[in-house]
Design a protein around this motif. Structure first.
Motif, PDB file in Angstrom:
ATOM      1  N   ASP A  78       2.492   8.420  -2.221  1.00 30.93           N
ATOM      2  CA  ASP A  78       1.996   7.048  -2.387  1.00 30.93           C
ATOM      3  C   ASP A  78       0.509   7.042  -2.709  1.00 30.93           C
ATOM      4  O   ASP A  78       0.066   6.327  -3.617  1.00 30.93           O
ATOM      5  CB  ASP A  78       2.235   6.223  -1.128  1.00 30.93           C
ATOM      6  CG  ASP A  78       3.651   5.705  -1.034  1.00 30.93           C
ATOM      7  OD1 ASP A  78       4.292   5.535  -2.090  1.00 30.93           O
ATOM      8  OD2 ASP A  78       4.114   5.477   0.088  1.00 30.93           O
ATOM      9  N   LEU A  79      -0.264   7.812  -1.995  1.00 25.43           N
ATOM     10  CA  LEU A  79      -1.708   7.856  -2.233  1.00 25.43           C
ATOM     11  C   LEU A  79      -2.025   8.525  -3.566  1.00 25.43           C
ATOM     12  O   LEU A  79      -3.020   8.187  -4.214  1.00 25.43           O
ATOM     13  CB  LEU A  79      -2.411   8.565  -1.088  1.00 25.43           C
ATOM     14  CG  LEU A  79      -2.362   7.849   0.251  1.00 25.43           C
ATOM     15  CD1 LEU A  79      -2.966   8.708   1.341  1.00 25.43           C
ATOM     16  CD2 LEU A  79      -3.047   6.496   0.167  1.00 25.43           C
ATOM     17  N   GLY A  80      -1.191   9.458  -3.998  1.00 27.50           N
ATOM     18  CA  GLY A  80      -1.375  10.095  -5.299  1.00 27.50           C
ATOM     19  C   GLY A  80      -1.172   9.124  -6.442  1.00 27.50           C
ATOM     20  O   GLY A  80      -1.844   9.212  -7.477  1.00 27.50           O
ATOM     21  N   MET A  81      -0.254   8.179  -6.275  1.00 28.38           N
ATOM     22  CA  MET A  81      -0.045   7.164  -7.313  1.00 28.38           C
ATOM     23  C   MET A  81      -1.273   6.282  -7.450  1.00 28.38           C
ATOM     24  O   MET A  81      -1.664   5.924  -8.550  1.00 28.38           O
ATOM     25  CB  MET A  81       1.175   6.310  -6.973  1.00 28.38           C
ATOM     26  CG  MET A  81       2.484   6.989  -7.185  1.00 28.38           C
ATOM     27  SD  MET A  81       3.815   5.822  -7.001  1.00 28.38           S
ATOM     28  CE  MET A  81       4.739   6.572  -5.695  1.00 28.38           C
ATOM     29  N   ARG A 115      -8.317   7.717 -11.365  1.00 28.33           N
ATOM     30  CA  ARG A 115      -8.819   8.787 -12.220  1.00 28.33           C
ATOM     31  C   ARG A 115      -8.686   8.404 -13.687  1.00 28.33           C
ATOM     32  O   ARG A 115      -9.588   8.612 -14.479  1.00 28.33           O
ATOM     33  CB  ARG A 115      -8.072  10.087 -11.922  1.00 28.33           C
ATOM     34  CG  ARG A 115      -8.603  11.252 -12.721  1.00 28.33           C
ATOM     35  CD  ARG A 115      -7.874  12.533 -12.412  1.00 28.33           C
ATOM     36  NE  ARG A 115      -6.437  12.323 -12.599  1.00 28.33           N
ATOM     37  CZ  ARG A 115      -5.536  12.863 -11.830  1.00 28.33           C
ATOM     38  NH1 ARG A 115      -5.881  13.595 -10.810  1.00 28.33           N
ATOM     39  NH2 ARG A 115      -4.259  12.659 -12.066  1.00 28.33           N
ATOM     40  N   HIS A 116      -7.551   7.815 -14.057  1.00 25.00           N
ATOM     41  CA  HIS A 116      -7.348   7.402 -15.442  1.00 25.00           C
ATOM     42  C   HIS A 116      -8.344   6.313 -15.829  1.00 25.00           C
ATOM     43  O   HIS A 116      -8.873   6.321 -16.926  1.00 25.00           O
ATOM     44  CB  HIS A 116      -5.919   6.903 -15.638  1.00 25.00           C
ATOM     45  CG  HIS A 116      -5.642   6.408 -17.010  1.00 25.00           C
ATOM     46  ND1 HIS A 116      -5.564   7.267 -18.090  1.00 25.00           N
ATOM     47  CD2 HIS A 116      -5.445   5.169 -17.498  1.00 25.00           C
ATOM     48  CE1 HIS A 116      -5.340   6.548 -19.181  1.00 25.00           C
ATOM     49  NE2 HIS A 116      -5.247   5.276 -18.840  1.00 25.00           N
ATOM     50  N   PHE A 120       0.782  -1.227   0.000  1.00 28.22           N
ATOM     51  CA  PHE A 120       0.000   0.000   0.000  1.00 28.22           C
ATOM     52  C   PHE A 120       0.821   1.289   0.000  1.00 28.22           C
ATOM     53  O   PHE A 120       0.475   2.234  -0.701  1.00 28.22           O
ATOM     54  CB  PHE A 120      -0.956   0.012   1.201  1.00 28.22           C
ATOM     55  CG  PHE A 120      -1.966  -1.086   1.145  1.00 28.22           C
ATOM     56  CD1 PHE A 120      -2.961  -1.094   0.180  1.00 28.22           C
ATOM     57  CD2 PHE A 120      -1.917  -2.126   2.047  1.00 28.22           C
ATOM     58  CE1 PHE A 120      -3.885  -2.113   0.116  1.00 28.22           C
ATOM     59  CE2 PHE A 120      -2.851  -3.147   2.004  1.00 28.22           C
ATOM     60  CZ  PHE A 120      -3.831  -3.149   1.038  1.00 28.22           C
ATOM     61  N   LEU A 121       1.873   1.369   0.790  1.00 33.93           N
ATOM     62  CA  LEU A 121       2.642   2.606   0.944  1.00 33.93           C
ATOM     63  C   LEU A 121       4.149   2.340   0.878  1.00 33.93           C
ATOM     64  O   LEU A 121       4.874   2.499   1.866  1.00 33.93           O
ATOM     65  CB  LEU A 121       2.299   3.283   2.274  1.00 33.93           C
ATOM     66  CG  LEU A 121       0.851   3.704   2.477  1.00 33.93           C
ATOM     67  CD1 LEU A 121       0.616   4.094   3.923  1.00 33.93           C
ATOM     68  CD2 LEU A 121       0.492   4.829   1.548  1.00 33.93           C
ATOM     69  N   PRO A 122       4.676   1.963  -0.280  1.00 38.28           N
ATOM     70  CA  PRO A 122       6.099   1.595  -0.335  1.00 38.28           C
ATOM     71  C   PRO A 122       7.050   2.762  -0.076  1.00 38.28           C
ATOM     72  O   PRO A 122       8.045   2.601   0.621  1.00 38.28           O
ATOM     73  CB  PRO A 122       6.270   1.041  -1.747  1.00 38.28           C
ATOM     74  CG  PRO A 122       5.147   1.622  -2.532  1.00 38.28           C
ATOM     75  CD  PRO A 122       4.022   1.797  -1.581  1.00 38.28           C
ATOM     76  N   LEU A 123       6.755   3.937  -0.587  1.00 40.20           N
ATOM     77  CA  LEU A 123       7.655   5.068  -0.366  1.00 40.20           C
ATOM     78  C   LEU A 123       7.624   5.513   1.089  1.00 40.20           C
ATOM     79  O   LEU A 123       8.657   5.850   1.668  1.00 40.20           O
ATOM     80  CB  LEU A 123       7.269   6.224  -1.293  1.00 40.20           C
ATOM     81  CG  LEU A 123       8.239   7.378  -1.365  1.00 40.20           C
ATOM     82  CD1 LEU A 123       9.610   6.890  -1.819  1.00 40.20           C
ATOM     83  CD2 LEU A 123       7.721   8.443  -2.298  1.00 40.20           C
ATOM     84  N   THR A 124       6.467   5.477   1.701  1.00 40.95           N
ATOM     85  CA  THR A 124       6.346   5.823   3.114  1.00 40.95           C
ATOM     86  C   THR A 124       7.121   4.831   3.977  1.00 40.95           C
ATOM     87  O   THR A 124       7.771   5.214   4.957  1.00 40.95           O
ATOM     88  CB  THR A 124       4.867   5.845   3.535  1.00 40.95           C
ATOM     89  OG1 THR A 124       4.163   6.717   2.655  1.00 40.95           O
ATOM     90  CG2 THR A 124       4.702   6.302   4.953  1.00 40.95           C
ATOM     91  N   THR A 125       7.082   3.564   3.617  1.00 42.46           N
ATOM     92  CA  THR A 125       7.833   2.542   4.339  1.00 42.46           C
ATOM     93  C   THR A 125       9.336   2.799   4.243  1.00 42.46           C
ATOM     94  O   THR A 125      10.061   2.684   5.235  1.00 42.46           O
ATOM     95  CB  THR A 125       7.493   1.148   3.783  1.00 42.46           C
ATOM     96  OG1 THR A 125       6.081   0.966   3.827  1.00 42.46           O
ATOM     97  CG2 THR A 125       8.175   0.051   4.554  1.00 42.46           C
ATOM     98  N   LEU A 126       9.794   3.193   3.065  1.00 41.84           N
ATOM     99  CA  LEU A 126      11.213   3.504   2.894  1.00 41.84           C
ATOM    100  C   LEU A 126      11.618   4.741   3.697  1.00 41.84           C
ATOM    101  O   LEU A 126      12.681   4.756   4.335  1.00 41.84           O
ATOM    102  CB  LEU A 126      11.525   3.728   1.414  1.00 41.84           C
ATOM    103  CG  LEU A 126      11.602   2.495   0.547  1.00 41.84           C
ATOM    104  CD1 LEU A 126      11.690   2.881  -0.919  1.00 41.84           C
ATOM    105  CD2 LEU A 126      12.798   1.656   0.940  1.00 41.84           C
ATOM    106  N   VAL A 127      10.782   5.772   3.699  1.00 43.40           N
ATOM    107  CA  VAL A 127      11.109   6.987   4.442  1.00 43.40           C
ATOM    108  C   VAL A 127      11.141   6.700   5.939  1.00 43.40           C
ATOM    109  O   VAL A 127      12.037   7.173   6.650  1.00 43.40           O
ATOM    110  CB  VAL A 127      10.108   8.115   4.099  1.00 43.40           C
ATOM    111  CG1 VAL A 127      10.271   9.297   5.037  1.00 43.40           C
ATOM    112  CG2 VAL A 127      10.283   8.562   2.659  1.00 43.40           C
ATOM    113  N   TYR A 128      10.186   5.926   6.429  1.00 43.86           N
ATOM    114  CA  TYR A 128      10.178   5.583   7.853  1.00 43.86           C
ATOM    115  C   TYR A 128      11.424   4.779   8.228  1.00 43.86           C
ATOM    116  O   TYR A 128      12.050   5.034   9.264  1.00 43.86           O
ATOM    117  CB  TYR A 128       8.908   4.811   8.211  1.00 43.86           C
ATOM    118  CG  TYR A 128       8.849   4.444   9.666  1.00 43.86           C
ATOM    119  CD1 TYR A 128       8.542   5.399  10.621  1.00 43.86           C
ATOM    120  CD2 TYR A 128       9.144   3.153  10.091  1.00 43.86           C
ATOM    121  CE1 TYR A 128       8.516   5.080  11.969  1.00 43.86           C
ATOM    122  CE2 TYR A 128       9.115   2.821  11.432  1.00 43.86           C
ATOM    123  CZ  TYR A 128       8.803   3.790  12.362  1.00 43.86           C
ATOM    124  OH  TYR A 128       8.795   3.462  13.694  1.00 43.86           O
TER     125      TYR A 128
END
Length: 92
Positions: free
Chosen positions: A77-80, A86-87, A44-52
């Motif tokens: 992450d949520l924007g992705m 939306r697409h 669900f949140l890979p970039l957030t996991t990396l930052v944490y």
């Protein structure tokens, strides 16, 4: 070289998570072998996991400007996810 590594992590955070999990102990130090949190972060949140993980491994507290970095990563992450919805909605 660090800039290229940062660009690759931003483009492919799940690949970076997988490589860190299998080749280093970086994620183990941050999540203390909690595999469920890592799996959910991977999905669900890979970039957030990396930052944490980066914050914990560098001894940074999760407050102030550091919390802003974590929040920004979650929004990216949520924007992705939202962009894909939306697409999909526009093409129907």
């Amino acid at each position: 070289m660090p800039c290229c590594l940062l660009i690759l992590i931003l483009l492919f955070p799940r690949v970076a998570l997988a490589l860190l999990f299998f080749l280093t102990t970086y994620l183990n130090r941050a999540f203390h072998n909690n595999i469920l949190v890592l799996i959910l972060g991977f999905i669900f949140l890979p970039l957030t996991t990396l930052v944490y993980a980066w914050m914990v491994n560098n001894g940074l507290p999760v407050e102030g400007i550091n919390f802003l970095w974590l929040l920004l990563a979650a929004l990216v992450d949520l924007g992705m996810v939202g962009g894909g919805y939306r697409h999909h909605r526009m093409s129907s």
